[in-house]
Every structure is written in structure tokens, then in C-alpha cells.
Write a protein that holds these residues in place. Sequence first.
Motif, PDB file in Angstrom:
ATOM      1  N   MET A 122       0.851  -1.178   0.000  1.00 49.10           N
ATOM      2  CA  MET A 122       0.000   0.000   0.000  1.00 49.10           C
ATOM      3  C   MET A 122       0.895   1.239   0.000  1.00 49.10           C
ATOM      4  O   MET A 122       1.936   1.264   0.626  1.00 49.10           O
ATOM      5  CB  MET A 122      -0.901  -0.086   1.240  1.00 49.10           C
ATOM      6  N   SER A 123       0.462   2.284  -0.684  1.00 42.24           N
ATOM      7  CA  SER A 123       1.222   3.527  -0.776  1.00 42.24           C
ATOM      8  C   SER A 123       0.706   4.532   0.254  1.00 42.24           C
ATOM      9  O   SER A 123      -0.459   4.480   0.655  1.00 42.24           O
ATOM     10  CB  SER A 123       1.057   4.094  -2.190  1.00 42.24           C
ATOM     11  N   THR A 124       1.562   5.466   0.679  1.00 41.32           N
ATOM     12  CA  THR A 124       1.122   6.491   1.629  1.00 41.32           C
ATOM     13  C   THR A 124       0.042   7.387   1.023  1.00 41.32           C
ATOM     14  O   THR A 124      -0.685   8.043   1.751  1.00 41.32           O
ATOM     15  CB  THR A 124       2.305   7.363   2.092  1.00 41.32           C
ATOM     16  N   ASN A 125      -0.073   7.410  -0.307  1.00 41.04           N
ATOM     17  CA  ASN A 125      -1.145   8.185  -0.952  1.00 41.04           C
ATOM     18  C   ASN A 125      -2.517   7.556  -0.701  1.00 41.04           C
ATOM     19  O   ASN A 125      -3.539   8.202  -0.900  1.00 41.04           O
ATOM     20  CB  ASN A 125      -0.907   8.293  -2.463  1.00 41.04           C
ATOM     21  N   ASP A 126      -2.543   6.271  -0.288  1.00 43.96           N
ATOM     22  CA  ASP A 126      -3.802   5.561  -0.065  1.00 43.96           C
ATOM     23  C   ASP A 126      -4.219   5.535   1.408  1.00 43.96           C
ATOM     24  O   ASP A 126      -5.147   4.821   1.773  1.00 43.96           O
ATOM     25  CB  ASP A 126      -3.678   4.107  -0.559  1.00 43.96           C
ATOM     26  N   LEU A 127      -3.527   6.286   2.265  1.00 46.78           N
ATOM     27  CA  LEU A 127      -3.843   6.259   3.697  1.00 46.78           C
ATOM     28  C   LEU A 127      -5.271   6.723   3.945  1.00 46.78           C
ATOM     29  O   LEU A 127      -5.772   7.617   3.273  1.00 46.78           O
ATOM     30  CB  LEU A 127      -2.891   7.166   4.480  1.00 46.78           C
ATOM     31  N   LYS A 128      -5.902   6.108   4.943  1.00 48.82           N
ATOM     32  CA  LYS A 128      -7.240   6.492   5.383  1.00 48.82           C
ATOM     33  C   LYS A 128      -7.251   6.410   6.907  1.00 48.82           C
ATOM     34  O   LYS A 128      -6.504   5.641   7.493  1.00 48.82           O
ATOM     35  CB  LYS A 128      -8.298   5.527   4.836  1.00 48.82           C
ATOM     36  N   ASN A 129      -8.123   7.178   7.527  1.00 52.95           N
ATOM     37  CA  ASN A 129      -8.270   7.088   8.982  1.00 52.95           C
ATOM     38  C   ASN A 129      -8.763   5.694   9.349  1.00 52.95           C
ATOM     39  O   ASN A 129      -9.649   5.155   8.696  1.00 52.95           O
ATOM     40  CB  ASN A 129      -9.248   8.132   9.504  1.00 52.95           C
TER      41      ASN A 129
END
Length: 184
Positions: A1-8
Amino acid sequence: MSTNDLKNGVVLDIDGQLWTVIWFQHHKPGKGNTVVRSKLKHVLTGKVVDRTFNSDTKVESASVDRRDMQYLYHDGEAYVFMDTDTYDQLNISEDVVGEAKNYLLENQVATVALHDGNPLYIDMPASVELEVTYTEPGLQGDRSTGGTKPATVETGLQIQVPLFITTGEKVKVDTRDGNYLGRV
């Protein structure tokens, strides 16, 4: 997973430690590359840290399975929960149960977070209804606002309640901070 895909709410595995994303923001400084600022909460200790990642950095997400489980009883060493779907029983140590023990009643359903079959923590509802097992009787004239007195609820937790509350009444208690929310 990429940091661009982070979610709470996403759980990350960073250096073998599990962290939950509680806040994130993409930031483009005047010069340089875009970065992702984040606040991460350690799943086991609850410690919160700020962490900045370069944009598009690969991070390992951890699979956390949240299941509704019914609390059955405390056997002296562990709290025994039953999966409401499979009826499997799971012993959870006092360390993992933590403060939730102050709000758990037998047969109550709570959400248990599991990682690779190991319990991580227990999510309680925002409030629970508990019976007052002991409090000093209120005096005549104690109906006014403002005053509080200690009361012990059925789980053994001691909370502050208004002066008019009597032994045997059910009260609503906030599971995050143990505050009295009202009569039931």
C-alpha cells in the motif's frame, strides 16, 4: 500500500509494530516533493506520534479483524469472550481488556480487534447502562444542581453522580472517561 492511499482507521505494520492512522494530510511545500503528514496511535500502548512520509512511499498495512463478541465471564486470569457467529470462545488477558473491564457486564457484546488471531484491544460502545450498587443516601434539599457524590456501579467502578441518584438506579456512563451521562 502507498502512503497516498492512507485512510483514517487503517492499521499499519511499521517495523513490526502496529499503528492506527488517526489523522493524515497531504502537504506540498513550496520546494520539494509532496509529503504525507500523519498522526499514528500505537495499537497496544495507545501512544500517539506524528510521522511524516514521502509521497508514494510503500507502507505495510496490517489486517485487523474486528468481530462482535459476547463477554461471558472472568475466570480469575482472563476474560472469556464468545464469537457471536462461530460460538468459538476466546480468552483475553487483563492487559488487553484494559479499562474496558470497568464497563463490561456478562452477556454484553463488544467489538474485539484481532490480528493473526491475537486480540489487540476491545472497542466498547460510547456509553453503557450500569446499576448503582452503592451510594450515600441524598439528603432532603439535595435536588439542586451542581453537587455530586461518589457512587459504585455493578462492575465495581466508582463514578461521580448527582446528589439525587440512589442505590439501585440505572445510570448511563461514558466509556471513554467514566463520566455520568444521565439516568436511564
